[in-house]
Design a protein around this motif. Sequence first.
Motif, PDB file in Angstrom:
ATOM      1  N   UNK A   1       9.162  -3.037  -4.216  1.00 58.18           N
ATOM      2  CA  UNK A   1       8.683  -2.757  -2.856  1.00 58.18           C
ATOM      3  C   UNK A   1       7.368  -3.490  -2.604  1.00 58.18           C
ATOM      4  N   UNK A   2       6.608  -3.749  -3.684  1.00 54.96           N
ATOM      5  CA  UNK A   2       5.318  -4.436  -3.528  1.00 54.96           C
ATOM      6  C   UNK A   2       5.517  -5.880  -3.072  1.00 54.96           C
ATOM      7  N   UNK A   3       6.670  -6.469  -3.444  1.00 49.79           N
ATOM      8  CA  UNK A   3       6.902  -7.886  -3.112  1.00 49.79           C
ATOM      9  C   UNK A   3       7.022  -8.054  -1.597  1.00 49.79           C
ATOM     10  N   UNK A   4       7.495  -6.991  -0.925  1.00 50.70           N
ATOM     11  CA  UNK A   4       7.617  -7.085   0.529  1.00 50.70           C
ATOM     12  C   UNK A   4       6.256  -7.256   1.198  1.00 50.70           C
ATOM     13  N   UNK A   5       5.183  -6.914   0.460  1.00 53.53           N
ATOM     14  CA  UNK A   5       3.853  -7.018   1.060  1.00 53.53           C
ATOM     15  C   UNK A   5       3.220  -8.382   0.842  1.00 53.53           C
ATOM     16  N   UNK A   6       3.957  -9.277   0.185  1.00 56.25           N
ATOM     17  CA  UNK A   6       3.408 -10.624   0.005  1.00 56.25           C
ATOM     18  C   UNK A   6       3.557 -11.356   1.328  1.00 56.25           C
ATOM     19  N   UNK A   7       2.520 -12.072   1.716  1.00 55.61           N
ATOM     20  CA  UNK A   7       2.586 -12.759   3.019  1.00 55.61           C
ATOM     21  C   UNK A   7       3.750 -13.752   3.030  1.00 55.61           C
ATOM     22  N   UNK A   8       3.972 -14.384   1.863  1.00 57.83           N
ATOM     23  CA  UNK A   8       5.003 -15.428   1.815  1.00 57.83           C
ATOM     24  C   UNK A   8       6.402 -14.826   1.825  1.00 57.83           C
TER      25      UNK A   8
ATOM     26  N   UNK B   1       4.372   9.936  -2.528  1.00 59.69           N
ATOM     27  CA  UNK B   1       4.189   8.664  -3.226  1.00 59.69           C
ATOM     28  C   UNK B   1       3.406   7.654  -2.412  1.00 59.69           C
ATOM     29  N   UNK B   2       3.269   6.493  -3.022  1.00 62.30           N
ATOM     30  CA  UNK B   2       2.609   5.363  -2.370  1.00 62.30           C
ATOM     31  C   UNK B   2       3.350   5.035  -1.063  1.00 62.30           C
ATOM     32  N   UNK B   3       4.679   5.283  -1.089  1.00 53.40           N
ATOM     33  CA  UNK B   3       5.493   4.887   0.073  1.00 53.40           C
ATOM     34  C   UNK B   3       5.112   5.636   1.332  1.00 53.40           C
TER      35      UNK B   3
ATOM     36  N   UNK C   1      -1.153  -5.134  -4.902  1.00 52.25           N
ATOM     37  CA  UNK C   1      -0.540  -5.786  -3.740  1.00 52.25           C
ATOM     38  C   UNK C   1      -0.527  -4.843  -2.538  1.00 52.25           C
ATOM     39  N   UNK C   2      -0.239  -3.570  -2.813  1.00 50.97           N
ATOM     40  CA  UNK C   2      -0.239  -2.570  -1.743  1.00 50.97           C
ATOM     41  C   UNK C   2      -1.658  -2.453  -1.181  1.00 50.97           C
ATOM     42  N   UNK C   3      -2.615  -2.398  -2.082  1.00 49.06           N
ATOM     43  CA  UNK C   3      -4.016  -2.276  -1.675  1.00 49.06           C
ATOM     44  C   UNK C   3      -4.425  -3.481  -0.813  1.00 49.06           C
ATOM     45  N   UNK C   4      -3.977  -4.664  -1.259  1.00 47.75           N
ATOM     46  CA  UNK C   4      -4.318  -5.898  -0.537  1.00 47.75           C
ATOM     47  C   UNK C   4      -3.765  -5.820   0.887  1.00 47.75           C
ATOM     48  N   UNK C   5      -2.536  -5.294   0.978  1.00 47.90           N
ATOM     49  CA  UNK C   5      -1.887  -5.171   2.286  1.00 47.90           C
ATOM     50  C   UNK C   5      -2.628  -4.136   3.150  1.00 47.90           C
ATOM     51  N   UNK C   6      -2.976  -3.001   2.532  1.00 46.68           N
ATOM     52  CA  UNK C   6      -3.671  -1.958   3.285  1.00 46.68           C
ATOM     53  C   UNK C   6      -5.041  -2.457   3.747  1.00 46.68           C
TER      54      UNK C   6
END
Length: 701
Positions: free
Chosen positions: A693-700, A408-410, A243-248
Amino acid sequence: MRPALLDPLFASLDTLPGVGPKLGELFARLFGRESVEECRVLDLLFHAPHAIVDRRHQPGIANSPAGAIVTIKGRVDRHQPPPPGRASLPTRVFIQDETGELALTFFKVKGNWLEKSLPIDETVIVSGKVDWFNGRASMVHPDLMVLEADAASMAMVEPVYGLTAGLSQKVLRRTLEAALARLPALPEWQDDAFLRKQGFEPAREAFLALHAPRDATDIDPQAPARRRLAYDEFLAGQLSLSLVRQRLRAVPGTPVRGTGALTRPVLDALPFTLTGSQRQAVADVTADMAKDERMLRLLQGDVGSGKTAVALMAMLAAVEAGGQAALMAPTEILARQHHATLSRMAAPAGITIDILTGRTKSRERDAVLERIASGETQIVIGTHALFQDTVAYHRLLLAVVDEQHRFGVHQRLRLTAKGVSPHMLVMTATPIPRTLVLAAFGDMDVSKLTEKPAGRKPIQTVTLPTERIGEMVERLRAAIAEGKKIYWICPLVEESEESDLMSAEERFQTLVAALGPVAGLVHGRMAGAEKDAAMLAFKSGETRLLVATTVVEVGVDVPDATIMVIEHAERFGLAQLHQLRGRVGRGDAASSCILLYKGPLSQTAHARLSILRDTEDGFVIAEEDLKLRGEGELLGTRQSGTPGFRLASLEAHADLLETARKDAAYIIERDPDLTTPRGEALRTLLYLFRRDEAIRFLRAG
């Protein structure tokens, strides 16, 4: 929003019965948290047992082996309290079966609870560890005592958990029972066909089974309940990385196409030619940067394999394309060193390189910030300070992060959040096995530097017992007379009462006494300026021998240092020993590494030192290290954004990690916003394993 059904598991641990401030403090220590308020009911569920006590073993008193945990059924014969006025002596209760007599020993007995628990002439069942003294069997403070009439209530098989001083199995178990009672029925987030094929039960049942082992096979990492939960944990990790990758990826990158105007003069002036793997890495990186989507690449290179040169080529390409590049290092020492090295290497290109760290003075800092904002600074090097809110870049096209496992990823995402979407190159000198790359960075392309730059000679590695330290100091005296430079690494800063290790300060004193004022000292507790001064004195040759703790582990560059002594080498991990050894052999002179050890060595320590003696290949060493130590240690601390797995183990469950990676890719492709019924259930999974934290990157959402 976290699904309401998980609320009972995210309640603070002190909401469980019996957990007051005192017990809460112990649990906080057990889970590595600051206070009990930070501990969740969930932490207990993730605290898996590592062994069992099997009370089904009932050999009879006479046949009980010394040191074994046994269960004895016998008749209470007599009580023997301590003599009057000798309260410090124990109370003994003697029980008999048809094979012999056993003395149950109790210290500091108050009131009449023993008479009540073990009445004379009653048949009782006791369980605990048996010891033998002068042909007599004894059991000190049995773990369990019940009357035969109440035997049905006694658990014959009990799980054993990791504890901290002051916390008992009994109290932990009681608190855990209360936590398990709060476990709700969880939605099924796994694929039906996969569950059937693996023979996995639902997640709630898997948690219950994990904490109710019936025999030794239930404790094994390959037990079905443990494998089910390990897969859940891997899937949560891989899904959040995807999900992070998708956002990046969603934030388009700026294509960077270098002109060669700066890289050519720099390459021509280098005193060496790039190795084959360096050229390949530069080609990978520049090809990635030329694309519309952002580069996210991991550059793995052993100590001394020339990662800095690859990073410089990438940064020059960004500058050629009219942008800026930033390099972030984990420590002040390292940032300053990168600044010195890169300024020297890039001099022929005539570009402006600045440094920004937490210790940059305010007036100087304002000037640097101004140059970064105007674009006058083309390359900036620093620590975490580079990504603070006060730093505004003119046109940042490339961010290079050194020693990724410290960030980290953050931190990677904080860059994105600044409205800047630079290409990203992450460098690490810790060669990471493939399984770990997947687990920690599943979202990255990888380049490996596998060759040492030309002219580097192999480092001769020898092991030596500490008894022969005197001979070695004499050999060092001769080496210093020949003008050689030596590192001497110690595991501690100062001697402590309990420890028999030699501290850095004490070793420094003994070496100065033996060799004269040729030695310097550097350790983590010194002020930054003191450290820099000690390093500088060693670099310039003012001191010839540097006594240090592991602060020199990453990146201190003294090319003419040729001897590395590591004291108490048996106390260090393989990767760390390999990193330290890599501080020598950086010039063209023959170098050696002496591993001083204090015998007798444990099996693991022996294996470690042998591997190091036999190979200099960091990738071989990393694979071996993973086998010997497990993944949590290999990447340094648990808190550093690395995969501190609670239930999964990279050694035991590597097959599941690969499956989880494919599953995550499939899910993201079919249901990128997690809105299908399985997607909704997967959101619960992400919250359960704290990957929310990954859920925050969902468009919805």
